[in-house]
Design an enzyme around this catalytic site. Structure first.
Site, PDB file in Angstrom:
ATOM      1  NE  ARG A   1      10.597  23.350  23.966  1.00 30.59           N
ATOM      2  CZ  ARG A   1      11.652  23.344  23.162  1.00 30.59           C
ATOM      3  NH1 ARG A   1      12.680  22.567  23.404  1.00 30.59           N
ATOM      4  NH2 ARG A   1      11.693  24.122  22.104  1.00 30.59           N
TER       5      ARG A   1
ATOM      6  N   GLY B   1      11.167  19.705  22.030  1.00 30.79           N
ATOM      7  CA  GLY B   1      11.352  20.601  20.882  1.00 30.79           C
ATOM      8  C   GLY B   1      11.351  19.846  19.563  1.00 30.79           C
ATOM      9  CG  ASP B   2      13.522  21.759  16.450  1.00 33.99           C
ATOM     10  OD1 ASP B   2      13.865  21.957  17.643  1.00 33.99           O
ATOM     11  OD2 ASP B   2      14.202  22.139  15.489  1.00 33.99           O
TER      12      ASP B   2
ATOM     13  CB  THR C   1      20.169  24.525  15.621  1.00 31.61           C
ATOM     14  OG1 THR C   1      20.255  25.122  16.918  1.00 31.61           O
ATOM     15  CG2 THR C   1      20.951  25.372  14.621  1.00 31.61           C
ATOM     16  N   GLY C   2      17.399  25.988  16.510  1.00 31.34           N
ATOM     17  CA  GLY C   2      16.702  27.251  16.688  1.00 31.34           C
ATOM     18  C   GLY C   2      15.495  27.054  17.584  1.00 31.34           C
TER      19      GLY C   2
ATOM     20  CB  THR D   1      20.663  22.303  19.114  1.00 36.85           C
ATOM     21  OG1 THR D   1      19.671  22.431  20.110  1.00 36.85           O
ATOM     22  CG2 THR D   1      20.401  21.067  18.281  1.00 36.85           C
TER      23      THR D   1
ATOM     24  N   GLY E   1      12.568  25.668  18.659  1.00 37.56           N
ATOM     25  CA  GLY E   1      11.965  24.413  18.220  1.00 37.56           C
ATOM     26  C   GLY E   1      10.519  24.502  17.798  1.00 37.56           C
TER      27      GLY E   1
HETATM   28  N1  ASP Z   1      15.826  23.378  18.561  1.00 36.60           N
HETATM   29  C1  ASP Z   1      16.114  23.162  19.956  1.00 36.60           C
HETATM   30  C2  ASP Z   1      14.827  23.095  20.728  1.00 36.60           C
HETATM   31  O1  ASP Z   1      13.968  23.909  20.497  1.00 36.60           O
HETATM   32  C3  ASP Z   1      16.945  24.221  20.553  1.00 36.60           C
HETATM   33  C4  ASP Z   1      18.225  24.469  19.822  1.00 36.60           C
HETATM   34  O2  ASP Z   1      18.299  24.360  18.608  1.00 36.60           O
HETATM   35  O3  ASP Z   1      19.222  24.788  20.479  1.00 36.60           O
HETATM   36  O4  ASP Z   1      14.718  22.244  21.585  1.00 36.60           O
END
Ligand code: ASP
Length: 334
Positions: free
Chosen positions: A229, A231-232, A252-253, A201, A255
């Site tokens: 789906r 995410g965050d 990032t991570g 991300t 989500g």
């Molecule tokens: N946070 C993002 C998600 O869960 C993924 C990412 O950070 O790469 O959609």
């Protein structure tokens, strides 16, 4: 004397002699073993380009909201990152993109979720913020709105690159094993780090010379995610937050863990209500993310130009630039 100060002070202090931009290109299992020297150089070059795009705006007295957008767009257009071109694929081989942006001056925010035809989702998020009464729009409605606002609309095939198709294939193989061993639907039993060595991300946060903060985040989400789906990254307070009195932050991570900890706002709230130092607040929140079974990272800046680039994974693509114009980029853990 008092009157003199009253009229002169705002003028004297209206502009800082500093500004700062901080970016990330995702956190994860990013180690020297996982990244070739050539790929590392490509990342360093692209991160520098993203920093320079924001620097050009900030050094000319431009707004942080424009700088974060410019930096994110460079990374959305690069196949190196999981945002825009080169985004990770859903379980049914498609691309569904999420993005959000927030202006610390007035807490205005915009986001799009689950879009597959907008070349630069961060621009669509900006349009939602500036040209609609909403904060978040999803799917076809968001795409039609973006098109009406004159944004570039592309075929979904524009986003898909070969390495992501390969990655999805590998992830599916692992998923099948998970399904056999654990008896669960692997697309719903998500642990992207198990499938992939990085998230990818992208995000940017900045303070401009007027002390205004802004944050932006853009993603393709997790590899092999179930279609629909979200995410965050498009969620204000989880993936993105900006408030002139505290911080601008992009995460990032995994989500789901960042949503459940309301991660971005959790860092800001510690500063707002407890005056916790930024680095400590970020650490506390990353610990909460970990307690929820998640991993990842975050970047943040305050209105004094203090910043952090923290993660609880092995590495995070990241970089920063300030008024000296010297870009600093890093990939691995310290
Ligand atoms: N946070 C993002 C998600 O869960 C993924 C990412 O950070 O790469 O959609």
């Amino acid at each position: 004397m008092f009157l003199f100060l009253l009229f002169v002070t705002p003028f004297v202090f209206a502009e800082n002699n500093y500004f700062r931009l901080v970016i990330h290109g995702g956190a994860g299992d990013i180690t020297e073993q996982n990244i070739s020297e050539e790929l590392k150089k490509e990342h360093e070059k692209k991160l520098t380009e993203a920093l320079q795009a924001g620097y050009t705006i900030l050094s000319q007295g431009g707004d942080s909201i424009d700088a974060v957008q410019a930096a994110v767009m460079v990374m959305e257009d690069s196949p190196l990152y999981n945002a825009g071109k080169g985004a990770s694929l859903t379980v049914d081989n498609k691309v569904e993109l999420d993005a959000s942006i927030m202006d610390g001056r007035d807490h205005k925010a915009g986001a799009v979720a689950g879009v597959s035809h907008i070349r630069n989702p961060i621009m669509a998020a900006y349009k939602v913020m500036t040209k609609s009464p909403y904060v978040m729009m999803g799917g076809i409605g968001a795409e039609e709105f973006a098109q009406a606002e004159g944004l570039d609309i592309v075929e979904p095939s524009y986003f898909i690159i070969e390495s992501r198709t390969e990655q999805l294939k590998k992830v599916k193989e692992i998923s099948q094993k998970v399904e056999q061993e654990k008896g669960v639907n692997a697309a719903l039993y998500q642990d992207p780090l198990m499938y992939d060595y990085k998230y990818g991300t992208v995000g940017a946060v900045a303070v401009d010379i007027r002390g205004n903060l802004a944050a932006a985040t853009s993603t393709g989400g997790t590899t092999n995610k179930h279609y629909g789906r979200i995410g965050d990254s498009p969620i204000i307070g989880a993936g993105t937050y900006a408030d002139n009195n505290t911080i601008a932050i992009s995460t990032t991570g995994l989500g789901e863990a960042f949503i459940r900890t309301v991660a971005a706002y959790d860092v800001a709230a510690q500063i707002k209500y407890r005056q916790t130092p930024l680095a400590e607040a970020a650490k506390n929140t990353l610990n909460s993310v970990q307690e929820m079974g998640g991993a990842g990272g975050m970047i943040a800046v305050d209105n004094k130009g203090n910043f952090i680039m923290q993660f609880n994974t092995k590495g995070m693509f990241r970089g920063t630039i300030g008024q000296d114009g010297v870009p600093q980029v890093a990939i691995y853990g310290l």
